[in-house]
Motif scaffolding. Structure first.
Motif, PDB file in Angstrom:
ATOM      1  N   ASP A 112       4.156  -1.884  11.492  1.00  0.00           N
ATOM      2  CA  ASP A 112       5.314  -1.036  11.205  1.00  0.00           C
ATOM      3  C   ASP A 112       5.683  -1.105   9.732  1.00  0.00           C
ATOM      4  OD1 ASP A 112       5.557  -0.208  13.825  1.00  0.00           O
ATOM      5  OD2 ASP A 112       7.229  -1.545  14.310  1.00  0.00           O
ATOM      6  N   ARG A 113       5.628  -2.288   9.168  1.00  0.00           N
ATOM      7  CA  ARG A 113       6.001  -2.460   7.746  1.00  0.00           C
ATOM      8  C   ARG A 113       4.971  -1.808   6.824  1.00  0.00           C
ATOM      9  NH1 ARG A 113       9.296  -4.224   3.972  1.00  0.00           N
ATOM     10  NH2 ARG A 113       8.570  -5.685   2.408  1.00  0.00           N
ATOM     11  N   LEU A 114       3.691  -2.062   7.075  1.00  0.00           N
ATOM     12  CA  LEU A 114       2.635  -1.509   6.221  1.00  0.00           C
ATOM     13  C   LEU A 114       2.486   0.003   6.396  1.00  0.00           C
ATOM     14  CD1 LEU A 114      -0.176  -4.158   6.703  1.00  0.00           C
ATOM     15  CD2 LEU A 114       1.001  -3.662   4.574  1.00  0.00           C
ATOM     16  N   ILE A 115       2.220   0.403   7.615  1.00  0.00           N
ATOM     17  CA  ILE A 115       1.899   1.804   7.888  1.00  0.00           C
ATOM     18  C   ILE A 115       3.167   2.658   7.901  1.00  0.00           C
ATOM     19  CG2 ILE A 115       0.698   3.371   9.461  1.00  0.00           C
ATOM     20  CD1 ILE A 115      -1.002   1.053   8.091  1.00  0.00           C
ATOM     21  N   GLY A 116       4.190   2.146   8.577  1.00  0.00           N
ATOM     22  CA  GLY A 116       5.458   2.872   8.619  1.00  0.00           C
ATOM     23  C   GLY A 116       6.091   2.999   7.248  1.00  0.00           C
ATOM     24  N   GLY A 117       6.050   1.916   6.479  1.00  0.00           N
ATOM     25  CA  GLY A 117       6.601   1.963   5.125  1.00  0.00           C
ATOM     26  C   GLY A 117       5.896   2.991   4.265  1.00  0.00           C
ATOM     27  N   VAL A 153      -6.355  -2.567   6.055  1.00  0.00           N
ATOM     28  CA  VAL A 153      -5.404  -2.419   4.950  1.00  0.00           C
ATOM     29  C   VAL A 153      -5.319  -3.713   4.143  1.00  0.00           C
ATOM     30  CG1 VAL A 153      -2.972  -2.063   4.368  1.00  0.00           C
ATOM     31  CG2 VAL A 153      -4.071  -0.592   6.076  1.00  0.00           C
ATOM     32  N   LEU A 154      -5.308  -4.839   4.833  1.00  0.00           N
ATOM     33  CA  LEU A 154      -5.228  -6.129   4.147  1.00  0.00           C
ATOM     34  C   LEU A 154      -6.592  -6.618   3.666  1.00  0.00           C
ATOM     35  CD1 LEU A 154      -2.623  -7.943   6.416  1.00  0.00           C
ATOM     36  CD2 LEU A 154      -2.245  -6.746   4.244  1.00  0.00           C
ATOM     37  N   GLU A 155      -7.622  -5.819   3.938  1.00  0.00           N
ATOM     38  CA  GLU A 155      -8.994  -6.084   3.511  1.00  0.00           C
ATOM     39  C   GLU A 155      -9.539  -7.399   4.068  1.00  0.00           C
ATOM     40  OE1 GLU A 155      -9.972  -4.287  -0.438  1.00  0.00           O
ATOM     41  OE2 GLU A 155      -7.774  -4.452  -0.666  1.00  0.00           O
ATOM     42  N   ARG A 156      -9.139  -7.695   5.284  1.00  0.00           N
ATOM     43  CA  ARG A 156      -9.702  -8.839   6.010  1.00  0.00           C
ATOM     44  C   ARG A 156     -11.064  -8.477   6.593  1.00  0.00           C
ATOM     45  NH1 ARG A 156      -4.278  -9.883   9.506  1.00  0.00           N
ATOM     46  NH2 ARG A 156      -2.997 -10.788   7.839  1.00  0.00           N
ATOM     47  N   ILE A 171      -2.959   3.762   1.310  1.00  0.00           N
ATOM     48  CA  ILE A 171      -2.169   2.752   2.020  1.00  0.00           C
ATOM     49  C   ILE A 171      -2.438   1.369   1.420  1.00  0.00           C
ATOM     50  CG2 ILE A 171      -1.758   1.606   4.239  1.00  0.00           C
ATOM     51  CD1 ILE A 171      -2.486   4.340   5.572  1.00  0.00           C
ATOM     52  N   LYS A 172      -3.690   1.096   1.066  1.00  0.00           N
ATOM     53  CA  LYS A 172      -4.022  -0.180   0.432  1.00  0.00           C
ATOM     54  C   LYS A 172      -3.294  -0.342  -0.899  1.00  0.00           C
ATOM     55  CE  LYS A 172      -8.638  -0.794   2.389  1.00  0.00           C
ATOM     56  NZ  LYS A 172     -10.089  -0.882   2.058  1.00  0.00           N
ATOM     57  N   ILE A 173      -3.204   0.711  -1.666  1.00  0.00           N
ATOM     58  CA  ILE A 173      -2.470   0.668  -2.934  1.00  0.00           C
ATOM     59  C   ILE A 173      -0.977   0.471  -2.661  1.00  0.00           C
ATOM     60  CG2 ILE A 173      -1.766   2.049  -4.936  1.00  0.00           C
ATOM     61  CD1 ILE A 173      -4.625   3.332  -4.759  1.00  0.00           C
ATOM     62  N   PHE A 174      -0.459   1.153  -1.657  1.00  0.00           N
ATOM     63  CA  PHE A 174       0.958   1.020  -1.306  1.00  0.00           C
ATOM     64  C   PHE A 174       1.310  -0.416  -0.935  1.00  0.00           C
ATOM     65  CE2 PHE A 174       4.146   0.811   2.060  1.00  0.00           C
ATOM     66  CZ  PHE A 174       5.244   1.351   1.419  1.00  0.00           C
ATOM     67  N   LYS A 175       0.438  -1.090  -0.226  1.00  0.00           N
ATOM     68  CA  LYS A 175       0.728  -2.464   0.228  1.00  0.00           C
ATOM     69  C   LYS A 175       0.997  -3.390  -0.939  1.00  0.00           C
ATOM     70  CE  LYS A 175      -3.596  -5.013   0.756  1.00  0.00           C
ATOM     71  NZ  LYS A 175      -4.306  -4.678  -0.354  1.00  0.00           N
ATOM     72  N   GLU A 176       0.441  -3.103  -2.090  1.00  0.00           N
ATOM     73  CA  GLU A 176       0.649  -3.929  -3.271  1.00  0.00           C
ATOM     74  C   GLU A 176       2.094  -3.888  -3.749  1.00  0.00           C
ATOM     75  OE1 GLU A 176      -1.652  -6.025  -4.253  1.00  0.00           O
ATOM     76  OE2 GLU A 176      -3.045  -5.193  -2.787  1.00  0.00           O
ATOM     77  N   SER A 177       2.820  -2.835  -3.374  1.00  0.00           N
ATOM     78  CA  SER A 177       4.211  -2.708  -3.796  1.00  0.00           C
ATOM     79  C   SER A 177       5.177  -3.427  -2.860  1.00  0.00           C
ATOM     80  CB  SER A 177       4.601  -1.233  -3.898  1.00  0.00           C
ATOM     81  OG  SER A 177       4.636  -0.641  -2.605  1.00  0.00           O
ATOM     82  N   LEU A 178       4.669  -3.935  -1.749  1.00  0.00           N
ATOM     83  CA  LEU A 178       5.557  -4.618  -0.788  1.00  0.00           C
ATOM     84  C   LEU A 178       5.809  -6.054  -1.183  1.00  0.00           C
ATOM     85  CD1 LEU A 178       4.128  -3.249   2.552  1.00  0.00           C
ATOM     86  CD2 LEU A 178       6.121  -2.482   1.323  1.00  0.00           C
TER      87      LEU A 178
END
Length: 83
Positions: free
Chosen positions: A21-26, A58-61, A76-83
């Motif tokens: 929810d936080r990653l994708i929803g955000g 997304v977390l590249e695991r 989305i991967k780029i967006f996660k860096e802003s969290l």
């Protein structure tokens, strides 16, 4: 396209896990209004992937499946860096 945006926003913010929810929803809350039709369709397809796989990509695991390793996943991967 507005109906598709609403559908995506709902699917992205009601994933089932807090992490998704936080990653994708955000990402959806922040970006869905600016996505073109091609990216909206990619996002809609990506949202059919189970949370575990999607979060791992997304977390590249894990490497993303070839069919889903597209522009929207990269955004989305780029967006996660802003969290």
């Amino acid at each position: 396209m507005e109906t598709l945006r609403k559908k995506i926003l709902y699917k992205a913010t009601h994933r089932g896990t807090k992490e998704a929810d936080r990653l994708i929803g955000g990402f959806a809350i922040s970006e869905v209004s600016s996505l073109n039709e091609e990216l909206l369709n990619e996002f809609d397809q990506l949202l059919d992937v189970p949370d575990v796989d999607l979060v791992n990509w997304v977390l590249e695991r894990e490497p993303a499946s070839k069919e889903y390793n597209n522009n929207i996943l990269q955004r989305i991967k780029i967006f996660k860096e802003s969290l």
